[in-house]
Design a protein around this motif. Structure first.
Motif, PDB file in Angstrom:
ATOM      1  N   LEU A  19     -11.877  14.468  10.824  1.00  0.00           N
ATOM      2  CA  LEU A  19     -10.891  13.539  10.280  1.00  0.00           C
ATOM      3  C   LEU A  19     -11.481  12.916   9.025  1.00  0.00           C
ATOM      4  O   LEU A  19     -12.384  12.093   9.103  1.00  0.00           O
ATOM      5  CB  LEU A  19     -10.544  12.459  11.304  1.00  0.00           C
ATOM      6  N   LEU A  20     -10.992  13.342   7.882  1.00  0.00           N
ATOM      7  CA  LEU A  20     -11.458  12.846   6.595  1.00  0.00           C
ATOM      8  C   LEU A  20     -10.247  12.397   5.806  1.00  0.00           C
ATOM      9  O   LEU A  20      -9.208  13.043   5.832  1.00  0.00           O
ATOM     10  CB  LEU A  20     -12.173  13.954   5.815  1.00  0.00           C
ATOM     11  N   ALA A  21     -10.374  11.299   5.077  1.00  0.00           N
ATOM     12  CA  ALA A  21      -9.233  10.806   4.298  1.00  0.00           C
ATOM     13  C   ALA A  21      -9.718  10.051   3.081  1.00  0.00           C
ATOM     14  O   ALA A  21     -10.835   9.545   3.046  1.00  0.00           O
ATOM     15  CB  ALA A  21      -8.356   9.902   5.151  1.00  0.00           C
ATOM     16  N   ALA A  22      -8.836   9.980   2.099  1.00  0.00           N
ATOM     17  CA  ALA A  22      -9.054   9.130   0.927  1.00  0.00           C
ATOM     18  C   ALA A  22      -8.059   7.983   1.042  1.00  0.00           C
ATOM     19  O   ALA A  22      -6.919   8.174   1.460  1.00  0.00           O
ATOM     20  CB  ALA A  22      -8.812   9.914  -0.358  1.00  0.00           C
ATOM     21  N   ILE A  23      -8.489   6.791   0.696  1.00  0.00           N
ATOM     22  CA  ILE A  23      -7.622   5.615   0.691  1.00  0.00           C
ATOM     23  C   ILE A  23      -7.431   5.203  -0.765  1.00  0.00           C
ATOM     24  O   ILE A  23      -8.406   4.936  -1.466  1.00  0.00           O
ATOM     25  CB  ILE A  23      -8.236   4.443   1.487  1.00  0.00           C
ATOM     26  N   LEU A  24      -6.188   5.189  -1.212  1.00  0.00           N
ATOM     27  CA  LEU A  24      -5.871   4.810  -2.586  1.00  0.00           C
ATOM     28  C   LEU A  24      -5.087   3.510  -2.583  1.00  0.00           C
ATOM     29  O   LEU A  24      -4.219   3.308  -1.740  1.00  0.00           O
ATOM     30  CB  LEU A  24      -5.010   5.874  -3.268  1.00  0.00           C
ATOM     31  N   ARG A  63      -3.051   6.395   2.524  1.00  0.00           N
ATOM     32  CA  ARG A  63      -4.063   7.217   3.194  1.00  0.00           C
ATOM     33  C   ARG A  63      -3.666   8.680   3.029  1.00  0.00           C
ATOM     34  O   ARG A  63      -2.555   9.069   3.405  1.00  0.00           O
ATOM     35  CB  ARG A  63      -4.126   6.860   4.670  1.00  0.00           C
ATOM     36  N   ILE A  64      -4.563   9.478   2.455  1.00  0.00           N
ATOM     37  CA  ILE A  64      -4.303  10.906   2.275  1.00  0.00           C
ATOM     38  C   ILE A  64      -5.358  11.675   3.050  1.00  0.00           C
ATOM     39  O   ILE A  64      -6.551  11.645   2.711  1.00  0.00           O
ATOM     40  CB  ILE A  64      -4.318  11.289   0.783  1.00  0.00           C
ATOM     41  N   ASP A  65      -4.914  12.354   4.094  1.00  0.00           N
ATOM     42  CA  ASP A  65      -5.824  13.136   4.919  1.00  0.00           C
ATOM     43  C   ASP A  65      -6.310  14.366   4.154  1.00  0.00           C
ATOM     44  O   ASP A  65      -5.511  15.049   3.495  1.00  0.00           O
ATOM     45  CB  ASP A  65      -5.148  13.571   6.220  1.00  0.00           C
ATOM     46  N   ALA A  66      -7.592  14.672   4.275  1.00  0.00           N
ATOM     47  CA  ALA A  66      -8.180  15.817   3.584  1.00  0.00           C
ATOM     48  C   ALA A  66      -7.518  17.127   3.991  1.00  0.00           C
ATOM     49  O   ALA A  66      -7.436  18.058   3.202  1.00  0.00           O
ATOM     50  CB  ALA A  66      -9.683  15.870   3.851  1.00  0.00           C
ATOM     51  N   LEU A 145       1.123   4.412   4.626  1.00  0.00           N
ATOM     52  CA  LEU A 145       1.203   3.348   3.638  1.00  0.00           C
ATOM     53  C   LEU A 145       1.151   2.008   4.335  1.00  0.00           C
ATOM     54  O   LEU A 145       1.817   1.802   5.344  1.00  0.00           O
ATOM     55  CB  LEU A 145       2.516   3.439   2.855  1.00  0.00           C
ATOM     56  N   SER A 146       0.368   1.100   3.805  1.00  0.00           N
ATOM     57  CA  SER A 146       0.378  -0.258   4.341  1.00  0.00           C
ATOM     58  C   SER A 146       0.371  -1.221   3.167  1.00  0.00           C
ATOM     59  O   SER A 146      -0.339  -1.012   2.186  1.00  0.00           O
ATOM     60  CB  SER A 146      -0.812  -0.506   5.265  1.00  0.00           C
ATOM     61  N   ARG A 147       1.195  -2.236   3.256  1.00  0.00           N
ATOM     62  CA  ARG A 147       1.310  -3.197   2.164  1.00  0.00           C
ATOM     63  C   ARG A 147       0.076  -4.084   2.133  1.00  0.00           C
ATOM     64  O   ARG A 147      -0.393  -4.556   3.153  1.00  0.00           O
ATOM     65  CB  ARG A 147       2.555  -4.041   2.363  1.00  0.00           C
TER      66      ARG A 147
END
Length: 167
Positions: A19-24, A63-66, A145-147
């Motif tokens: 489980l890998l993700a980038a948070i923008l 959150r974008i999962d790898a 997405l979270s505000r």
């Protein structure tokens, strides 16, 4: 297969997908109700996502999962994937087979792609290679997405005034 069963035996346990993700951090740029899509602006570009409820100007965390990030060696033109950004491979990490984490620099943003070792070899991926990151818009769902809350101004304690107000 040898008599001892050391070659790819059916008993070999499969490795769980990492489980890998980038948070923008992004700002809602515009909504397109006809297409039911929202455009999000982040430091290194724009992302299209399914329509969200947050107002234009709101800041959201994406959150974008790898596993939702694909790689193309040339500019992708005739593909259904909406989000396509150029970048440079800055790291390749071989994980438990068959997985490999390929990390891209999009400028200030780091984006991970989870691919197989076979893909790394077939595409001849190496650090320093310029390539394209592709993310399906539908991979960015409302649950990703979270505000973000902006900090509130700190009120003056009651009965006190600022130095400007006392002049």
């Amino acid at each position: 297969m040898t008599a001892g069963g050391d070659a790819a035996s059916p008993k070999t346990a499969r490795n769980a997908r990492p489980l890998l993700a980038a948070i923008l951090v992004a700002r809602v740029l515009r909504h397109d109700p006809v297409a039911a899509m929202t455009t999000l602006f982040f430091e290194d570009g724009e992302l299209r996502a399914p329509l969200i409820d947050d107002p234009v100007g709101a800041t959201v965390e994406v959150r974008i999962d790898a596993s939702d990030v694909s790689i193309a060696l040339s500019r992708p033109m005739d593909v259904s994937i909406t989000n396509r950004m150029p970048g440079e491979i800055v790291e390749i990490e071989w994980l438990a087979p068959p997985y490999v984490r390929v990390t891209f620099s999009l400028g200030s943003t780091r984006m991970h792609s989870l691919v197989t070792g076979e893909s790394v070899e077939r595409l001849a991926l190496v650090e320093g290679l310029r390539a394209w990151v592709m993310i399906k818009a539908v991979a960015i769902s409302g649950q990703d997405l979270s505000r973000l809350r902006s900090p509130e101004r700190r009120p003056w304690p009651s009965g006190r005034s600022s130095s400007r107000e006392s002049r």
